[in-house]
Design an enzyme around this catalytic site. Sequence first.
Site, short mmCIF file in Angstrom:
data_model
loop_
_atom_site.label_atom_id
_atom_site.label_comp_id
_atom_site.label_asym_id
_atom_site.label_seq_id
_atom_site.Cartn_x
_atom_site.Cartn_y
_atom_site.Cartn_z
N THR A 1 7.68 0.56 3.51
CA THR A 1 7.95 1.96 3.16
C THR A 1 9.28 2.10 2.42
O THR A 1 9.38 2.83 1.43
CB THR A 1 7.98 2.84 4.42
OG1 THR A 1 6.66 2.94 4.94
CG2 THR A 1 8.49 4.24 4.12
N LEU B 1 3.77 6.81 -2.21
CA LEU B 1 5.17 7.08 -2.48
C LEU B 1 5.50 7.20 -3.96
O LEU B 1 6.50 7.84 -4.32
CB LEU B 1 6.05 6.03 -1.79
CG LEU B 1 6.05 6.21 -0.26
CD1 LEU B 1 6.67 5.02 0.43
CD2 LEU B 1 6.78 7.49 0.13
N PHE C 1 0.81 -1.22 0.00
CA PHE C 1 0.00 0.00 0.00
C PHE C 1 0.84 1.26 0.00
O PHE C 1 0.38 2.33 -0.44
CB PHE C 1 -0.97 -0.01 1.19
CG PHE C 1 -0.42 0.46 2.50
CD1 PHE C 1 -0.60 1.77 2.92
CD2 PHE C 1 0.29 -0.40 3.34
CE1 PHE C 1 -0.11 2.21 4.14
CE2 PHE C 1 0.77 0.02 4.56
CZ PHE C 1 0.58 1.33 4.96
N LYS C 2 2.08 1.17 0.44
CA LYS C 2 2.93 2.36 0.48
C LYS C 2 3.16 2.95 -0.91
O LYS C 2 3.43 4.14 -1.05
CB LYS C 2 4.27 2.03 1.13
CG LYS C 2 4.18 1.37 2.50
CD LYS C 2 3.59 2.27 3.55
CE LYS C 2 3.44 1.58 4.89
NZ LYS C 2 4.68 1.36 5.60
N ASP C 3 3.05 2.12 -1.95
CA ASP C 3 3.23 2.61 -3.31
C ASP C 3 2.22 3.70 -3.66
O ASP C 3 2.52 4.60 -4.45
CB ASP C 3 3.08 1.47 -4.33
CG ASP C 3 4.23 0.49 -4.31
OD1 ASP C 3 5.39 0.94 -4.18
OD2 ASP C 3 3.99 -0.73 -4.42
#
Length: 463
Positions: A143, A115, A110-112
């Site tokens: 992350t 980011l 989910f960090k994509d």
Amino acid sequence: MEFVSTRGGVRCGFIEAFLQGLANDGGLFVPAHVPKVSKDELKSWRGLSYQELFLKIAAPFVGDEIPEQDLKKLVHDSYSTFRSPEVTPVQPIADGLYVLELFHGPTFAFKDVALQFMGNLYAYVSQKYGEKIHIIGATSGDTGAAAIHGVKSKEGIKICILHPHGKVSKVQELQMTSLLDDNVLNLSVRGNFDDCQQIVKELFSDVAFKSEHSLRAVNSINFVRILAQTVYYFYAYFKVADDSMTEEIHFSVPTGNFGDIFAGYLARLMGLPAGKFLLATNENNILERFVNDGVYRPENFKTTYSPAMDIQIASNFERYLYYLHGEDGAAVTRIMNDFREKGLIAAEGDTLRRVQSDFASYAVSNAACLETIKDYNERHGYLLDPHTACGVAAYERMFKNGGGKCVALATAHPAKFDEAIAECGIRQTFPEPIAELWDKPQRMTVVDSDKQQVIEQLLAFFK
């Protein structure tokens, strides 16, 4: 829009808040006022693509600091790398339960979602304003990989990521350390995530060092991370709710650093008709104890099958405290100073009742996590990663019987945590980008949990 520190000492615009990351008074940036979305606006947004929805939500926060066409290009470029055209598709799993798949970006986590956008925004700011960008961040696994993939080989940007040595999954480690670009430094810290996070916080709190070396934040202490993640709560709501735009939808959120669930809380402040936010934790359950008992106090660290949640001190919790205490920066300053001295934050009476009106919480044991993975694979043919399994197990415990519709956030692809999947007796097929990692060389530097050692590495890297 103007942004303020949770401790009341700093005010600035959107780009400055983005570049500062952590405010110079030690607080975290929040909007000076939260823009409100009307019911008519919600109805008009329902049919928008993910990219169009992002622009609608981001516009009042960005203001006129980024021209509309530039922002459109940033958003388009950021989400063109995702494997699903929906970016974050929603899957119905069982009666009343939906899974929001947040793992279709380059690193399968989910960090994509945030980011990829932040990487392009840093590159944009660097080129437009001639800013030097030295990114430093701590990671419990996802992350770091997402941040590195967001800025690798980008001109004018260097990135250093600290991860806890031997305490991330092998896939997470390989995704970070197999990128050999000259602008990437991986530091493997002998300690846990909280040790890594503390070093990063101390570096950002050293205003002179931060300014001299142009330090920029990539962790969820950076408000842009929160803003980008707010979008998928609206997107999921539109996929699940009825046409009235008044139906309350619950969200079950695997939670470690409190950033992802705070993004949902911000969406509700904006006007999203969200019901209860179910804060799912593992055996590192400091946040569950706060919600249920009003006591926020770190205890013994435990290694689990859901390492991204192996966190005792949640950085974004301070943002919630700011709203819990009436947006009073002085009160937050006192609370955080007391926490630093006594290691305790307490809530009782009306304050605790308000917390419990915002959140429910449940801590999932290692055994229950694995059992949920096996159960949903067998009964529903859906393979959960261990973090998502914690969210689903919490849903089963708290909302399943007559609780209404619930969206569980799927924060990572199960291939990233094959150690846990194998413990369930399940043999999975890796997506090609992950299968290829084992043949790649690695590069990382192992250091002690010591700020001075990290500084020495940074000074050599920034030259």
